[in-house]
Write an enzyme that holds these catalytic residues in place. Structure first.
Site, PDB file in Angstrom:
ATOM      1  N   GLY A 169       0.842  -1.201   0.000  1.00  0.00           N
ATOM      2  CA  GLY A 169       0.000   0.000   0.000  1.00  0.00           C
ATOM      3  C   GLY A 169       0.869   1.239   0.000  1.00  0.00           C
ATOM      4  O   GLY A 169       2.027   1.213  -0.417  1.00  0.00           O
ATOM      5  N   GLY A 170       0.302   2.311   0.532  1.00  0.00           N
ATOM      6  CA  GLY A 170       1.030   3.582   0.565  1.00  0.00           C
ATOM      7  C   GLY A 170       2.338   3.492   1.323  1.00  0.00           C
ATOM      8  O   GLY A 170       3.243   4.310   1.140  1.00  0.00           O
ATOM      9  N   GLY A 404      24.888  11.612 -29.806  1.00  0.00           N
ATOM     10  CA  GLY A 404      24.407  12.265 -28.588  1.00  0.00           C
ATOM     11  C   GLY A 404      24.955  11.582 -27.348  1.00  0.00           C
ATOM     12  O   GLY A 404      25.205  12.228 -26.320  1.00  0.00           O
ATOM     13  N   ALA A 405      25.166  10.276 -27.451  1.00  0.00           N
ATOM     14  CA  ALA A 405      25.667   9.532 -26.296  1.00  0.00           C
ATOM     15  C   ALA A 405      27.069  10.005 -25.912  1.00  0.00           C
ATOM     16  O   ALA A 405      27.441   9.970 -24.735  1.00  0.00           O
ATOM     17  CB  ALA A 405      25.655   8.039 -26.583  1.00  0.00           C
TER      18      ALA A 405
HETATM   19  C1  HXC Z   1      -3.303  -3.978  12.585  1.00  0.00           C
HETATM   20  C2  HXC Z   1      -2.312  -5.883  11.818  1.00  0.00           C
HETATM   21  C3  HXC Z   1      -2.122  -5.291  10.555  1.00  0.00           C
HETATM   22  C4  HXC Z   1      -2.568  -3.960  10.369  1.00  0.00           C
HETATM   23  C5  HXC Z   1      -1.325  -7.267  10.477  1.00  0.00           C
HETATM   24  N1  HXC Z   1      -1.816  -7.105  11.728  1.00  0.00           N
HETATM   25  N2  HXC Z   1      -1.518  -6.175   9.761  1.00  0.00           N
HETATM   26  N3  HXC Z   1      -2.900  -5.226  12.818  1.00  0.00           N
HETATM   27  N4  HXC Z   1      -3.150  -3.340  11.418  1.00  0.00           N
HETATM   28  N5  HXC Z   1      -2.390  -3.320   9.223  1.00  0.00           N
HETATM   29  C6  HXC Z   1      -1.799  -8.070  12.792  1.00  0.00           C
HETATM   30  C7  HXC Z   1      -2.722  -9.251  12.553  1.00  0.00           C
HETATM   31  O1  HXC Z   1      -4.011  -8.936  12.983  1.00  0.00           O
HETATM   32  C8  HXC Z   1      -2.084 -10.317  13.386  1.00  0.00           C
HETATM   33  O2  HXC Z   1      -2.441 -10.130  14.736  1.00  0.00           O
HETATM   34  C9  HXC Z   1      -0.613 -10.029  13.289  1.00  0.00           C
HETATM   35  O3  HXC Z   1      -0.514  -8.663  12.866  1.00  0.00           O
HETATM   36  C10 HXC Z   1       0.093 -10.866  12.264  1.00  0.00           C
HETATM   37  O4  HXC Z   1      -0.662 -10.844  11.066  1.00  0.00           O
HETATM   38  P1  HXC Z   1      -1.054 -12.158  10.283  1.00  0.00           P
HETATM   39  O5  HXC Z   1      -2.130 -11.784   9.345  1.00  0.00           O
HETATM   40  O6  HXC Z   1      -1.317 -13.276  11.231  1.00  0.00           O
HETATM   41  O7  HXC Z   1       0.308 -12.465   9.526  1.00  0.00           O
HETATM   42  P2  HXC Z   1       0.515 -13.021   8.067  1.00  0.00           P
HETATM   43  O8  HXC Z   1      -0.373 -14.187   7.821  1.00  0.00           O
HETATM   44  O9  HXC Z   1       1.965 -13.194   7.911  1.00  0.00           O
HETATM   45  O10 HXC Z   1       0.036 -11.857   7.099  1.00  0.00           O
HETATM   46  C11 HXC Z   1       0.721 -10.637   7.081  1.00  0.00           C
HETATM   47  C12 HXC Z   1      -0.096  -9.613   6.268  1.00  0.00           C
HETATM   48  C13 HXC Z   1      -1.526  -9.540   6.753  1.00  0.00           C
HETATM   49  C14 HXC Z   1      -0.047 -10.050   4.774  1.00  0.00           C
HETATM   50  C15 HXC Z   1       0.649  -8.287   6.373  1.00  0.00           C
HETATM   51  O11 HXC Z   1      -1.520  -9.398   8.150  1.00  0.00           O
HETATM   52  C16 HXC Z   1      -2.299  -8.425   6.168  1.00  0.00           C
HETATM   53  O12 HXC Z   1      -2.763  -8.544   5.018  1.00  0.00           O
HETATM   54  N6  HXC Z   1      -2.480  -7.380   6.935  1.00  0.00           N
HETATM   55  C17 HXC Z   1      -3.275  -6.251   6.524  1.00  0.00           C
HETATM   56  C18 HXC Z   1      -2.510  -5.448   5.532  1.00  0.00           C
HETATM   57  C19 HXC Z   1      -3.220  -4.198   5.174  1.00  0.00           C
HETATM   58  O13 HXC Z   1      -4.266  -4.219   4.504  1.00  0.00           O
HETATM   59  N7  HXC Z   1      -2.695  -3.069   5.692  1.00  0.00           N
HETATM   60  C20 HXC Z   1      -3.227  -1.812   5.434  1.00  0.00           C
HETATM   61  C21 HXC Z   1      -2.631  -1.430   4.069  1.00  0.00           C
HETATM   62  S1  HXC Z   1      -2.993   0.173   3.655  1.00  0.00           S
HETATM   63  P3  HXC Z   1      -2.681 -11.362  15.742  1.00  0.00           P
HETATM   64  O14 HXC Z   1      -3.018 -10.705  17.015  1.00  0.00           O
HETATM   65  O15 HXC Z   1      -3.772 -12.164  15.146  1.00  0.00           O
HETATM   66  O16 HXC Z   1      -1.384 -12.115  15.757  1.00  0.00           O
HETATM   67  C22 HXC Z   1      -1.696   0.995   4.203  1.00  0.00           C
HETATM   68  C23 HXC Z   1      -1.809   2.407   3.862  1.00  0.00           C
HETATM   69  C24 HXC Z   1      -0.582   3.158   4.155  1.00  0.00           C
HETATM   70  O17 HXC Z   1      -0.818   0.526   4.780  1.00  0.00           O
HETATM   71  C25 HXC Z   1      -0.886   4.540   3.681  1.00  0.00           C
HETATM   72  C26 HXC Z   1       0.260   5.432   3.759  1.00  0.00           C
HETATM   73  C27 HXC Z   1      -0.121   6.774   3.243  1.00  0.00           C
END
Ligand code: HXC
Length: 510
Positions: A169-170, A404-405
């Protein structure tokens, strides 16, 4: 008093445990180190000074008030790499997936502010699920604060990103604005939208590795600068890179003790360029023979291999090298090679690293694909980067330097300081065959006449002397003496001062 000391130790031990033993084991099972293990490997032993170990998030939504791990998913502080200071943050995937809350971002911002104020590089180790979903816009605001600091720090202190887990993502835009990105094969990925969204929107089926793994970003997209087998190797390579870099834009690059004779002659270079002008040779051989102790740190080794970029040392001082590679596409300039080299030249210039350019270039790559994708604008990036660079610039033409290079590759006309050519070099608008076919079009039906015209053109232009007569080449040098000549040229340029006219900033063709 004893109780208070005991409490401190208990709190520290809890913070050090991050998300707990089970999650640490899960991290290890994936072949990944923990945030703290990474910091220990990155820095000199015992040099880490940690800050904000007890910071916790302030979120009260979704039951988060019951889950406040100390440190909030990122380990921050400073330490040394071979005795030189760096600031570091290392996201802890065992704590809420290393997700970024407002306070997590605040910790990163704090060390970035210190790095800028105190003039030391920032190394960011990324292993995070992205914005902390429970915090909503507070988390996005935190990212925004980090982004702004990446921008402010750019060109002030070197910024290095190491991707050691998810970065999606971002969130990818913070590393994207740093100077170098390293990734670990099979355990890290970067993408703006993940495979599921890609499938929904474009109906493409792609794995996370294919979409944004280390191989994709070092070979196809050029988002990343290096791909390494595991965490240990990647961190060792960061240490090696930092050794080449200045701590900030007010300090010169470091000088290391060197044990290589600066006057070393390399007789083998006299025969490096083959008799046949169309036979390739390996430009890396020349780089290694010029460098102190044959030590070359290559950047973007797997992308646009028709140009080579990286760092060497001469008399112990860091020098950035840009070199055409005749082994790949005859060393031609194209969109990818121009972009790769332009970014490297700009990095060197903003951190006062002198630039050595080794030239064997037949021109720009022709074709619709190049034109439609903007080779004009991308090629101009390299031209612009060389022309605006005020660091010492030394150029050696080994063979072809056409059209040019010729101008683009750090020619005298772009304020290069010392321009050398080997006797084998050919500096002309184009190769003899192409030139003959244009200026003697009427004789195209007569092979003898064409052969005679080609020979005449070669005689006249396939050498360095026409350019040398005009002073565009300062000296035609023996290949064997290249290290000595180049080192002496840079030594003479150590107190070079050059500036650009006042402007807010330039408008490089992006
Ligand atoms: C809160 C999160 C989290 C998040 C993971 N966790 N991502 N908690 N916010 N963004 C937590 C899970 O709930 C879990 O907690 C623990 O971290 C480990 O995650 P798992 O899913 O069990 O691990 P894994 O299977 O390895 O998967 C990793 C992952 C997945 C692919 C990163 O967790 C995931 O898809 N997370 C969401 C990603 C996402 O959509 N993020 C927002 C993107 S937008 P527990 O307690 O169960 O262990 C963004 C915008 C940024 O980032 C903008 C900037 C301008």
């Amino acid at each position: 008093m004893k109780d208070i000391l005991q409490e401190l130790e208990t709190r520290r031990a809890a913070a050090r445990l991050g998300g707990g033993q089970k999650r640490i084991e899960a991290q290890h099972a994936r072949g990944k180190l923990t945030a703290r293990e990474r910091v220990e490997l990155l820095l000199d032993e015992g040099s880490f000074e940690e800050y904000d170990m007890f910071v916790t998030h302030r979120c009260t939504d979704f039951g988060m008030e019951k889950n406040r791990p100390a440190g909030d998913g990122v380990v921050t502080g400073w330490g040394t790499i071979n005795g030189r200071m760096v600031y570091v943050f290392s996201q802890d995937f065992t704590v809420l997936g290393g997700s970024v809350s407002a306070t997590h971002a605040m910790k990163i911002c704090k060390i970035m502010d210190m790095a800028m104020q105190n003039g030391a590089p920032v190394v960011g180790i990324n292993d995070s699920g992205g914005a902390r979903i429970q915090e909503g816009v507070d988390s996005l605001a935190g990212y925004g604060e980090v982004f702004q600091r990446n921008i402010m720090a750019s060109g002030v202190v070197p910024q290095i990103s190491v991707i050691m887990g998810p970065c999606a993502g971002g969130a990818v835009y913070s590393p994207a604005m740093t100077d170098f990105i390293f990734m670990v094969k099979d355990s890290s990925y970067m993408f703006v939208t993940g495979p599921d969204v890609v499938k929904t929107v474009t109906n493409e089926h792609v794995t996370a590795e294919e979409l944004g793994g280390a191989s994709t970003h070092t070979k196809k997209s050029s988002v990343a600068d290096g791909a390494f087998e595991n965490d240990v190797e990647a961190l060792a390579e960061v240490r090696r890179l930092v050794d080449f870099l200045p701590l900030n834009n007010r300090q010169p690059p470091p000088t290391r003790p060197f044990f290589d004779d600066v006057d070393r002659l390399e007789a083998s270079l006299d025969t490096l360029v083959p008799e046949n002008p169309n036979t390739p040779y390996d430009m890396k051989e020349l780089i290694l023979k010029i460098a102190d102790e044959a030590d070359f740190y290559e950047i973007q080794e797997d992308f646009a291999k028709n140009i080579i970029t990286g760092f060497i040392r001469l008399e112990g001082q860091t020098v950035g090298v840009v070199a055409n590679q005749p082994m790949v596409l005859a060393g031609v300039l194209d969109i990818d090679s121009a972009r790769k080299a332009a970014r490297f030249v700009r990095f060197c210039d903003c951190f006062e690293i002198p630039i050595l350019t080794l030239v064997d270039v037949p021109g720009f790559l022709p074709g619709t694909s190049q034109e439609y994708n903007g080779v004009i604008k991308h090629g101009a990036k390299l031209l612009f980067a060389y022309g605006e660079a005020t660091v010492p610039k030394v150029t050696v033409i080994t063979r072809k330097s056409y059209g040019g290079a010729y101008v683009v590759m750090a020619s005298k006309h772009l304020r290069a300081d010392v321009n050398y050519a080997w006797p084998t070099s050919e500096i002309a608008v184009m190769g003899a065959k192409g030139a003959t076919e244009i200026i003697h079009r009427a004789d195209l039906g007569d092979p003898d006449k064409i052969a005679a015209h080609t020979a005449e053109y070669e005689d006249r232009f396939a050498n360095p002397f026409v350019a040398a007569e005009r002073g565009f080449i300062d000296e035609v040098i023996q290949p064997r003496s290249t290290r000595k000549r180049v080192a002496r040229a840079f030594a003479a340029l150590r107190s070079k001062q050059q500036s650009m006219p006042w402007k807010k900033h330039d408008n490089i063709p992006l």
